[in-house]
Motif scaffolding. Structure first.
Motif, short mmCIF file in Angstrom:
data_model
loop_
_atom_site.label_atom_id
_atom_site.label_comp_id
_atom_site.label_asym_id
_atom_site.label_seq_id
_atom_site.Cartn_x
_atom_site.Cartn_y
_atom_site.Cartn_z
N VAL A 77 40.51 45.29 48.28
CA VAL A 77 41.17 44.04 47.89
C VAL A 77 40.54 42.87 48.64
O VAL A 77 40.27 41.82 48.05
CB VAL A 77 42.69 44.13 48.18
CG1 VAL A 77 43.35 42.78 48.01
CG2 VAL A 77 43.34 45.16 47.26
N GLU A 79 37.57 42.51 49.92
CA GLU A 79 36.20 42.21 49.52
C GLU A 79 36.12 41.78 48.05
O GLU A 79 35.05 41.40 47.58
CB GLU A 79 35.32 43.43 49.76
CG GLU A 79 35.18 43.76 51.24
CD GLU A 79 34.55 45.10 51.51
OE1 GLU A 79 34.15 45.79 50.53
OE2 GLU A 79 34.45 45.48 52.68
N SER A 80 37.22 41.87 47.34
CA SER A 80 37.30 41.48 45.92
C SER A 80 36.18 42.10 45.09
O SER A 80 35.65 41.47 44.19
CB SER A 80 37.26 39.95 45.78
OG SER A 80 38.35 39.38 46.46
N ARG A 81 35.85 43.35 45.44
CA ARG A 81 34.80 44.03 44.67
C ARG A 81 35.28 44.39 43.27
O ARG A 81 34.52 44.40 42.33
CB ARG A 81 34.36 45.29 45.40
CG ARG A 81 33.53 45.01 46.62
CD ARG A 81 33.00 46.28 47.20
NE ARG A 81 34.10 46.98 47.88
CZ ARG A 81 33.98 48.10 48.54
NH1 ARG A 81 32.81 48.69 48.60
NH2 ARG A 81 35.01 48.66 49.13
N PRO A 83 38.23 43.06 41.16
CA PRO A 83 39.41 42.21 40.94
C PRO A 83 40.41 42.83 39.96
O PRO A 83 41.62 42.64 40.11
CB PRO A 83 38.84 40.91 40.36
CG PRO A 83 37.38 40.93 40.70
CD PRO A 83 36.99 42.36 40.86
N TYR A 86 43.05 45.06 41.66
CA TYR A 86 43.86 44.49 42.75
C TYR A 86 45.26 45.11 42.80
O TYR A 86 45.70 45.59 43.84
CB TYR A 86 43.95 42.97 42.59
CG TYR A 86 44.91 42.34 43.56
CD1 TYR A 86 44.52 42.03 44.85
CD2 TYR A 86 46.23 42.06 43.20
CE1 TYR A 86 45.40 41.48 45.76
CE2 TYR A 86 47.13 41.51 44.10
CZ TYR A 86 46.70 41.22 45.37
OH TYR A 86 47.58 40.68 46.27
N GLY A 152 45.47 38.28 48.98
CA GLY A 152 44.26 38.87 49.56
C GLY A 152 44.31 38.74 51.06
O GLY A 152 45.26 38.19 51.61
#
Length: 193
Positions: A77, A79-81, A83, A86, A152
């Motif tokens: 979450v 690193e928002s790899r 989205p 999530y 986040g």
């Protein structure tokens, strides 16, 4: 020297020798009996200790792994790899964290068993292990709350989790090593505490 005196002296020497041998045998038997009792006492102590140590070690490791799973989800979450993932990752992190609450009572019971079984060095390492794990768990909760509130988290928050995870694992290993040392006592070469 006449025969009578020789017979009396011979009988006296024989009696002293027999008495000395009897005393020596009695002391040896007493020493062996003490060693056997000590070994038996250690064996009687070892079994409940071993059971208590293993139950606690297994419970700690299960909960530790759940917290590591929560961290892994939070890292994804942060690193928002992914989205799109999530919600799934946040839910998985929360579930991993929440699942550690189910056994809080039994964990307390396991820690109490280790404290009662002793010895003090093992009881202290168990308490240190519990303290490190609870600190780690509290930080996981704080990160979960932050991530849910802000949508986040920060890499710093994850780094603090990694640090606390390592501290918790070191405390766990210290407990396991202290427990293994306490169980290794054989009652003959070393005495149980």
């Amino acid at each position: 020297m006449d025969a009578g005196l020789a017979a009396v002296l011979g009988a006296a020497v024989g009696a002293i020798g027999t008495g000395g041998a009897g005393i020596g045998a009695a002391l040896l038997a007493r020493s062996q009996a003490r060693s056997q009792l000590q070994a038996e006492h250690t064996r009687i102590i070892r079994e409940p200790r071993k059971a208590a140590y293993i139950a606690l070690a297994e419970a700690i490791l299960i909960d530790y792994n759940k917290m590591v799973r929560a961290i892994s989800c939070l890292q994804v979450v942060a690193e928002s790899r992914y989205p799109a993932a999530y919600e799934d990752r946040m839910r998985a992190a929360q579930e991993a964290y929440d699942s550690t609450h189910a056994d809080d009572h039994s964990h307390g019971h396991r820690y109490a068993q280790v404290a009662v079984e002793g010895p003090p060095t093992v009881a202290q390492t168990a308490a240190d292990c519990r303290g490190a794990f609870l600190k780690f768990k509290a930080q996981v909760h704080a990160c979960l709350v932050q991530f849910q509130r802000d949508g986040g988290g920060t890499p710093e928050a994850i780094a603090s989790l990694d640090e606390l995870s390592q501290e918790s694992h070191r405390a766990y290993l210290a407990f396991v090593h202290a427990a293994a040392s306490a169980i290794a006592v054989d009652g003959v070469n070393s005495v149980a505490e």
